[in-house]
Design a protein around this motif. Structure first.
Motif, PDB file in Angstrom:
ATOM      1  N   UNK A 119       0.846  -1.191   0.000  1.00  0.00           N
ATOM      2  CA  UNK A 119       0.000   0.000   0.000  1.00  0.00           C
ATOM      3  C   UNK A 119       0.883   1.243   0.000  1.00  0.00           C
ATOM      4  N   UNK A 120       0.506   2.202  -0.834  1.00  0.00           N
ATOM      5  CA  UNK A 120       1.250   3.454  -0.950  1.00  0.00           C
ATOM      6  C   UNK A 120       0.502   4.577  -0.239  1.00  0.00           C
ATOM      7  N   UNK A 121       1.197   5.704  -0.019  1.00  0.00           N
ATOM      8  CA  UNK A 121       0.624   6.813   0.755  1.00  0.00           C
ATOM      9  C   UNK A 121      -0.681   7.334   0.183  1.00  0.00           C
ATOM     10  N   UNK A 122      -0.874   7.236  -1.135  1.00  0.00           N
ATOM     11  CA  UNK A 122      -2.107   7.741  -1.746  1.00  0.00           C
ATOM     12  C   UNK A 122      -3.249   6.727  -1.704  1.00  0.00           C
ATOM     13  N   UNK A 123      -3.019   5.564  -1.073  1.00  0.00           N
ATOM     14  CA  UNK A 123      -4.053   4.550  -0.934  1.00  0.00           C
ATOM     15  C   UNK A 123      -4.025   3.459  -1.988  1.00  0.00           C
ATOM     16  N   UNK A 124      -3.197   3.612  -3.008  1.00  0.00           N
ATOM     17  CA  UNK A 124      -3.091   2.573  -4.041  1.00  0.00           C
ATOM     18  C   UNK A 124      -2.496   1.312  -3.429  1.00  0.00           C
ATOM     19  N   UNK A 125      -3.044   0.161  -3.805  1.00  0.00           N
ATOM     20  CA  UNK A 125      -2.559  -1.128  -3.319  1.00  0.00           C
ATOM     21  C   UNK A 125      -2.331  -2.034  -4.523  1.00  0.00           C
ATOM     22  N   UNK A 126      -1.165  -2.677  -4.558  1.00  0.00           N
ATOM     23  CA  UNK A 126      -0.843  -3.619  -5.611  1.00  0.00           C
ATOM     24  C   UNK A 126      -0.376  -4.928  -5.004  1.00  0.00           C
ATOM     25  N   UNK A 127      -0.737  -6.024  -5.632  1.00  0.00           N
ATOM     26  CA  UNK A 127      -0.261  -7.344  -5.238  1.00  0.00           C
ATOM     27  C   UNK A 127       0.930  -7.676  -6.130  1.00  0.00           C
ATOM     28  N   UNK A 128       2.079  -7.965  -5.512  1.00  0.00           N
ATOM     29  CA  UNK A 128       3.299  -8.228  -6.273  1.00  0.00           C
ATOM     30  C   UNK A 128       3.990  -9.470  -5.729  1.00  0.00           C
ATOM     31  N   UNK A 129       4.829 -10.070  -6.559  1.00  0.00           N
ATOM     32  CA  UNK A 129       5.631 -11.186  -6.070  1.00  0.00           C
ATOM     33  C   UNK A 129       7.003 -10.667  -5.651  1.00  0.00           C
ATOM     34  N   UNK A 130       7.823 -11.533  -5.088  1.00  0.00           N
ATOM     35  CA  UNK A 130       9.110 -11.142  -4.499  1.00  0.00           C
ATOM     36  C   UNK A 130      10.041 -10.468  -5.505  1.00  0.00           C
ATOM     37  N   UNK A 131       9.985 -10.886  -6.758  1.00  0.00           N
ATOM     38  CA  UNK A 131      10.877 -10.325  -7.768  1.00  0.00           C
ATOM     39  C   UNK A 131      10.523  -8.891  -8.137  1.00  0.00           C
ATOM     40  N   UNK A 132       9.341  -8.428  -7.755  1.00  0.00           N
ATOM     41  CA  UNK A 132       8.887  -7.093  -8.133  1.00  0.00           C
ATOM     42  C   UNK A 132       9.132  -6.040  -7.058  1.00  0.00           C
TER      43      UNK A 132
END
Length: 122
Positions: A103-116
């Motif tokens: 989660x980023x300060x602006x509220x955006x959330x992304x699902x990522x794997x370890x390589x990302x």
């Protein structure tokens, strides 16, 4: 086995739990059969139930266009976010990988794997 809604179930073996979904597969002769497909493994029932909840929520929101076309993962490269959730998922070859919700300060959330992602200290 605990049968849940929408073709999900939780199975237990040796003190661990697996969230599974039911689907169609083929046997060696090519006949269509019902199969259980493991989604994730857990050490507690509570964790397995939370995973079910997360998967159902993903199922629900994936059916809607939430007008997020202007939000791109590429825009967040190099920015620092916080890990809000980690989940171990099975890959296609039977091994497991960790997925991270960032989660980023602006509220955006992304699902990522370890390589990302790159871990940094505060």
């Amino acid at each position: 086995m605990i049968r849940l809604q929408n073709n999900y179930a939780i199975t237990s073996s040796g003190g661990s739990f697996a969230l599974v979904t039911f689907g169609k597969g083929k046997d060696k002769e090519g006949n269509e059969i019902d199969v259980q497909k493991p989604i994730s493994y857990h050490t507690t029932l509570e964790s397995a139930l939370q995973s079910y909840s997360n998967n159902r929520m993903a199922d629900l929101v994936s059916n809607f266009d939430m007008d997020l076309k202007d939000v791109k993962k590429e825009d967040y490269i190099g920015q620092v976010g916080s890990i809000t959730h980690t989940q171990k998922m099975l890959t296609g070859n039977g091994s497991a990988t960790n997925l991270f919700d960032i989660e980023f300060n602006d509220g955006a959330i992304f699902c990522v794997d370890r390589e990302q992602i790159e871990f940094v200290e505060d």
